[in-house]
Design an enzyme around this catalytic site. Sequence first.
Site, PDB file in Angstrom:
ATOM      1  CG  ASN A  10       8.494  29.528  22.507  1.00 56.08           C
ATOM      2  OD1 ASN A  10       7.892  30.261  21.718  1.00 56.08           O
ATOM      3  ND2 ASN A  10       8.902  29.947  23.701  1.00 56.08           N
ATOM      4  CD1 TRP A  11       9.848  27.825  16.006  1.00 62.50           C
ATOM      5  CD2 TRP A  11       8.414  28.531  14.431  1.00 62.50           C
ATOM      6  NE1 TRP A  11       9.762  26.849  15.039  1.00 62.50           N
ATOM      7  CE2 TRP A  11       8.888  27.267  14.069  1.00 62.50           C
ATOM      8  CE3 TRP A  11       7.489  29.185  13.598  1.00 62.50           C
ATOM      9  CZ2 TRP A  11       8.485  26.626  12.895  1.00 62.50           C
ATOM     10  CZ3 TRP A  11       7.075  28.561  12.434  1.00 62.50           C
ATOM     11  CH2 TRP A  11       7.572  27.293  12.092  1.00 62.50           C
ATOM     12  CE  LYS A  12      12.215  31.341  23.355  1.00 66.61           C
ATOM     13  NZ  LYS A  12      13.309  31.478  24.287  1.00 66.61           N
ATOM     14  CG  HIS A  99       8.250  31.603  27.637  1.00 68.32           C
ATOM     15  ND1 HIS A  99       9.316  32.470  27.748  1.00 68.32           N
ATOM     16  CD2 HIS A  99       8.741  30.453  27.128  1.00 68.32           C
ATOM     17  CE1 HIS A  99      10.415  31.850  27.307  1.00 68.32           C
ATOM     18  NE2 HIS A  99      10.087  30.626  26.930  1.00 68.32           N
ATOM     19  CD  GLU A 101      11.999  34.389  25.925  1.00 70.33           C
ATOM     20  OE1 GLU A 101      11.168  34.359  25.002  1.00 70.33           O
ATOM     21  OE2 GLU A 101      13.039  33.701  25.931  1.00 70.33           O
ATOM     22  CD  GLU A 171      10.588  26.852  28.738  1.00 68.51           C
ATOM     23  OE1 GLU A 171      10.951  26.230  27.728  1.00 68.51           O
ATOM     24  OE2 GLU A 171      10.231  28.041  28.694  1.00 68.51           O
ATOM     25  N   GLY A 177      18.135  29.904  26.323  1.00 70.26           N
ATOM     26  CA  GLY A 177      18.916  30.668  25.350  1.00 70.26           C
ATOM     27  C   GLY A 177      20.364  30.888  25.771  1.00 70.26           C
ATOM     28  CB  SER A 215      20.200  25.200  26.358  1.00 71.39           C
ATOM     29  OG  SER A 215      20.330  26.612  26.488  1.00 71.39           O
ATOM     30  N   GLY A 236      13.473  26.275  22.114  1.00 72.17           N
ATOM     31  CA  GLY A 236      13.493  27.609  21.524  1.00 72.17           C
ATOM     32  C   GLY A 236      14.435  27.628  20.328  1.00 72.17           C
ATOM     33  N   GLY A 237      15.667  28.061  20.570  1.00 72.41           N
ATOM     34  CA  GLY A 237      16.644  28.250  19.500  1.00 72.41           C
ATOM     35  C   GLY A 237      16.746  27.093  18.511  1.00 72.41           C
TER      36      GLY A 237
END
Length: 257
Positions: A10-12, A99, A101, A171, A177, A215, A236-237
């Site tokens: 997930n590149w956000k 998600h 966010e 999640e 993150g 993470s 993500g990251g």
Amino acid sequence: MKKKFIIAGNWKMNKTTSESISFIKELNTKLGRIKNNINFENLEILIFPPYTSLFPLKDISSPVSIGAQNIFYEDKGAFTGEISPAMIKEIAGYVLIGHSERRELFGEKDENINKKIKASFNADLIPVLCVGETLSERESGNTFKKIERQLSADLDGITPEQIDKLYIAYEPIWAIGTGKTATPELAQEVHAFIKEKIESITGSQYDRPILYGGSVKPDNCKNLLGEKDINGVLIGGASLKVDSFFDIIENSLELVE
Ligand code: PGA
């Protein structure tokens, strides 16, 4: 334990179109070097780039599938700035829904998430529903209650046949993150709970992958995927750099059926 699973990134709100193209080309080259060791029937690699990169990525031949990070639930109309499920369906097969966010930063409520899931199915998109608890919910022993509440509200009125096509990502918000990953045992416990809850809603066995996100890194992916009910990871990251994303794929290969 060998099995089929999904490795998703997930590149956000990261990567311009040209950066996205370079990433996929570089990943393709790296995957090409190990292609004889990968059974793509049993390992699905999926990226959720920003909307702006979906079209260019669709046109690059790659074993990597793509999906959108969000949709609006209406088909079309005066909804400035929104993207409909049918618009995504022309380009991609998957969509992330709910998600944390979106829920926390953009005030997305279960009622809208539920509409988005219905709209995804109407457009023949596969929704990947994200659920998870905050740190205070975990610490106060309310993890299962929260997940149960989210699943009941988000899946209200969705048919058992549709639920059988749905993917779910667990999640924990405290792990997103933050560098704090849920232990494989702790994640497994929640995954087993999700599976059981879904089966009690549909009355039949749920065989879709349940992804873990929070993470995930090259050094913890294999232990997480080694758990019985963890059938994918949502990253993500560590999905933003070709090297770390590729290392996650490579480190997990031993587990692919
Ligand atoms: P993270 O993000 O891997 O950076 O923790 C996961 C996610 O939000 O899907």
